[in-house]
Motif scaffolding. Structure first.
Motif, mmCIF file in Angstrom:
data_model
loop_
_atom_site.group_PDB
_atom_site.id
_atom_site.type_symbol
_atom_site.label_atom_id
_atom_site.label_comp_id
_atom_site.label_asym_id
_atom_site.label_seq_id
_atom_site.Cartn_x
_atom_site.Cartn_y
_atom_site.Cartn_z
ATOM 1 N N MET A 1 0.866 -1.267 -0.087
ATOM 2 C CA MET A 1 0.082 0.088 0.006
ATOM 3 C C MET A 1 0.741 1.239 -0.077
ATOM 4 O O MET A 1 0.270 2.511 -0.015
ATOM 5 C CB MET A 1 -0.967 -0.012 1.207
ATOM 6 C CG MET A 1 -2.139 -0.952 1.126
ATOM 7 S SD MET A 1 -3.236 -0.567 -0.544
ATOM 8 C CE MET A 1 -3.841 0.964 -0.002
ATOM 9 N N ILE A 2 2.012 1.041 0.234
ATOM 10 C CA ILE A 2 2.921 2.309 0.322
ATOM 11 C C ILE A 2 2.933 3.208 -1.007
ATOM 12 O O ILE A 2 2.785 4.314 -1.009
ATOM 13 C CB ILE A 2 4.556 2.004 0.621
ATOM 14 C CG1 ILE A 2 4.534 1.601 2.081
ATOM 15 C CG2 ILE A 2 5.224 3.272 0.248
ATOM 16 C CD1 ILE A 2 6.129 0.864 2.202
ATOM 17 N N LYS A 3 2.715 2.573 -2.190
ATOM 18 C CA LYS A 3 2.638 3.091 -3.420
ATOM 19 C C LYS A 3 1.327 3.823 -3.516
ATOM 20 O O LYS A 3 1.182 4.714 -4.460
ATOM 21 C CB LYS A 3 2.913 2.174 -4.535
ATOM 22 C CG LYS A 3 2.165 1.135 -4.777
ATOM 23 C CD LYS A 3 2.312 -0.019 -5.733
ATOM 24 C CE LYS A 3 1.534 -1.220 -5.596
ATOM 25 N NZ LYS A 3 1.896 -2.381 -6.533
ATOM 26 N N TRP A 4 0.513 3.641 -2.894
ATOM 27 C CA TRP A 4 -0.906 4.270 -3.260
ATOM 28 C C TRP A 4 -1.143 5.240 -2.140
ATOM 29 O O TRP A 4 -2.321 5.954 -2.342
ATOM 30 C CB TRP A 4 -2.039 3.266 -3.063
ATOM 31 C CG TRP A 4 -1.788 1.982 -3.966
ATOM 32 C CD1 TRP A 4 -1.651 0.656 -3.742
ATOM 33 C CD2 TRP A 4 -2.362 2.195 -5.503
ATOM 34 N NE1 TRP A 4 -1.447 0.228 -4.921
ATOM 35 C CE2 TRP A 4 -1.685 0.948 -5.787
ATOM 36 C CE3 TRP A 4 -2.632 3.373 -6.026
ATOM 37 C CZ2 TRP A 4 -1.995 0.543 -7.170
ATOM 38 C CZ3 TRP A 4 -2.836 3.094 -7.518
ATOM 39 C CH2 TRP A 4 -2.534 1.917 -8.268
ATOM 40 N N GLN A 5 -0.333 5.278 -0.885
ATOM 41 C CA GLN A 5 -0.583 6.291 0.021
ATOM 42 C C GLN A 5 -0.087 7.564 -0.301
ATOM 43 O O GLN A 5 1.138 7.548 -0.712
ATOM 44 C CB GLN A 5 -0.373 5.858 1.414
ATOM 45 C CG GLN A 5 -1.014 4.809 1.758
ATOM 46 C CD GLN A 5 -0.491 4.243 3.287
ATOM 47 O OE1 GLN A 5 0.455 4.372 3.478
ATOM 48 N NE2 GLN A 5 -1.195 3.252 3.713
ATOM 49 N N GLY A 6 -0.517 8.864 -0.063
ATOM 50 C CA GLY A 6 0.049 9.892 0.068
ATOM 51 C C GLY A 6 0.923 10.009 1.116
ATOM 52 O O GLY A 6 0.840 9.605 2.297
ATOM 53 N N PHE A 7 2.007 11.096 1.069
ATOM 54 C CA PHE A 7 2.798 11.243 2.111
ATOM 55 C C PHE A 7 2.707 12.682 2.691
ATOM 56 O O PHE A 7 2.485 13.610 1.767
ATOM 57 C CB PHE A 7 4.176 11.060 1.679
ATOM 58 C CG PHE A 7 4.737 9.922 1.076
ATOM 59 C CD1 PHE A 7 5.262 8.890 2.039
ATOM 60 C CD2 PHE A 7 4.878 9.358 -0.167
ATOM 61 C CE1 PHE A 7 5.631 7.491 1.547
ATOM 62 C CE2 PHE A 7 5.057 8.301 -0.861
ATOM 63 C CZ PHE A 7 5.478 7.238 0.305
ATOM 64 N N TYR A 8 2.735 12.875 4.061
ATOM 65 C CA TYR A 8 2.468 13.905 4.734
ATOM 66 C C TYR A 8 3.676 14.452 4.930
ATOM 67 O O TYR A 8 4.796 13.973 5.254
ATOM 68 C CB TYR A 8 1.680 13.647 6.291
ATOM 69 C CG TYR A 8 0.207 13.356 5.904
ATOM 70 C CD1 TYR A 8 -0.755 14.033 5.320
ATOM 71 C CD2 TYR A 8 0.137 12.158 6.414
ATOM 72 C CE1 TYR A 8 -2.099 13.636 5.504
ATOM 73 C CE2 TYR A 8 -1.231 11.474 6.238
ATOM 74 C CZ TYR A 8 -2.283 12.298 5.597
ATOM 75 O OH TYR A 8 -3.576 11.921 5.839
ATOM 76 N N LEU A 9 3.750 16.150 4.877
ATOM 77 C CA LEU A 9 4.843 16.917 5.160
ATOM 78 C C LEU A 9 5.131 16.870 6.629
ATOM 79 O O LEU A 9 3.885 16.739 7.355
ATOM 80 C CB LEU A 9 4.629 18.230 4.619
ATOM 81 C CG LEU A 9 4.770 18.220 3.120
ATOM 82 C CD1 LEU A 9 4.335 19.663 2.768
ATOM 83 C CD2 LEU A 9 6.002 17.898 2.451
ATOM 84 N N SER A 10 6.118 17.234 7.376
ATOM 85 C CA SER A 10 6.383 17.353 8.791
ATOM 86 C C SER A 10 5.372 18.539 9.225
ATOM 87 O O SER A 10 4.865 18.463 10.139
ATOM 88 C CB SER A 10 7.530 17.638 9.216
ATOM 89 O OG SER A 10 8.175 18.729 8.545
ATOM 90 N N ASP A 11 5.214 19.746 8.614
ATOM 91 C CA ASP A 11 4.343 20.750 9.127
ATOM 92 C C ASP A 11 2.881 20.301 9.114
ATOM 93 O O ASP A 11 2.168 20.617 10.094
ATOM 94 C CB ASP A 11 4.438 21.746 8.057
ATOM 95 C CG ASP A 11 5.908 22.523 7.836
ATOM 96 O OD1 ASP A 11 6.607 22.207 8.875
ATOM 97 O OD2 ASP A 11 5.976 23.283 7.095
ATOM 98 N N HIS A 12 2.531 19.411 8.370
ATOM 99 C CA HIS A 12 1.048 18.841 8.372
ATOM 100 C C HIS A 12 0.862 18.014 9.330
ATOM 101 O O HIS A 12 0.026 18.051 10.248
ATOM 102 C CB HIS A 12 0.815 18.227 6.983
ATOM 103 C CG HIS A 12 -0.722 17.848 6.876
ATOM 104 N ND1 HIS A 12 -1.070 16.789 6.388
ATOM 105 C CD2 HIS A 12 -1.631 18.754 6.795
ATOM 106 C CE1 HIS A 12 -2.240 16.550 6.351
ATOM 107 N NE2 HIS A 12 -2.837 17.896 6.554
ATOM 108 N N ASN B 1 -1.360 16.859 14.744
ATOM 109 C CA ASN B 1 -0.989 16.497 16.191
ATOM 110 C C ASN B 1 -1.537 17.779 17.132
ATOM 111 O O ASN B 1 -2.128 17.061 18.088
ATOM 112 C CB ASN B 1 0.452 16.083 16.354
ATOM 113 C CG ASN B 1 0.826 14.811 15.682
ATOM 114 O OD1 ASN B 1 0.062 14.150 15.361
ATOM 115 N ND2 ASN B 1 2.123 14.655 15.520
ATOM 116 N N ALA B 2 -1.189 18.859 16.764
ATOM 117 C CA ALA B 2 -1.633 19.890 17.744
ATOM 118 C C ALA B 2 -3.116 19.790 17.832
ATOM 119 O O ALA B 2 -3.793 20.258 18.691
ATOM 120 C CB ALA B 2 -1.269 21.174 17.124
ATOM 121 N N GLU B 3 -3.756 19.805 16.629
ATOM 122 C CA GLU B 3 -5.444 19.864 16.660
ATOM 123 C C GLU B 3 -5.957 18.584 17.320
ATOM 124 O O GLU B 3 -6.883 18.945 18.026
ATOM 125 C CB GLU B 3 -5.910 19.777 15.002
ATOM 126 C CG GLU B 3 -7.233 19.721 14.762
ATOM 127 C CD GLU B 3 -7.623 19.446 13.394
ATOM 128 O OE1 GLU B 3 -8.917 19.261 13.229
ATOM 129 O OE2 GLU B 3 -6.926 19.746 12.531
#
Length: 128
Positions: free
Chosen positions: A24-35, A40-42
């Motif tokens: 599934m790695i090839k199908w998932q989007g990758f999140y940026l550290s800022d995102h 996490n803060a939310e």
């Protein structure tokens, strides 16, 4: 260009031994550290809101007794008002020392003003 033909045996051998499927790695989007830090803060703020206790409604006499005691003994208080947002979640309690009052207004921490008529619960905070 001539396309080579493969036998079923060769194709099966390739997929069994040479090809590495990433799943599934090839199908998932990758999140940026800022995102991810924003998410996490939310989640933390939502957890704090959900864990906030709704304190019981006190009578006017109980409220004034606690306020008078806090003023005389110079104690820190925690005040929860009856103000709610559109979801029915109460505001964050005000914590601080009472600096004075004027008619229906109670001054906490020098500048924060709370209407006595909308106080739901007030308690003296024990400092440790």
């Amino acid at each position: 260009m001539k396309i080579p033909k493969f036998s079923d045996q060769k194709a099966e051998n390739f997929f069994n031994h040479d090809y590495i499927d990433r799943g599934m790695i090839k199908w998932q989007g990758f999140y940026l550290s800022d995102h991810t830090s924003a998410l996490n803060a939310e989640h933390e703020t939502k957890d704090k809101i959900l864990q906030r206790k709704v304190l019981p409604q006190m009578t006017v006499k109980e409220i004034t007794d606690v306020i008078n005691k806090a003023i005389v003994k110079n104690k820190t208080v925690k005040i929860q008002t009856n103000n709610c947002d559109s979801n029915g979640i109460f505001e964050i309690p005000v914590i601080g020392e009472i600096n004075g009052y004027e008619e229906d207004d109670l001054y906490v921490n020098g500048s924060y003003r709370v209407k006595i008529s909308i106080i739901r619960h007030v308690s003296i905070v024990n400092k440790t």
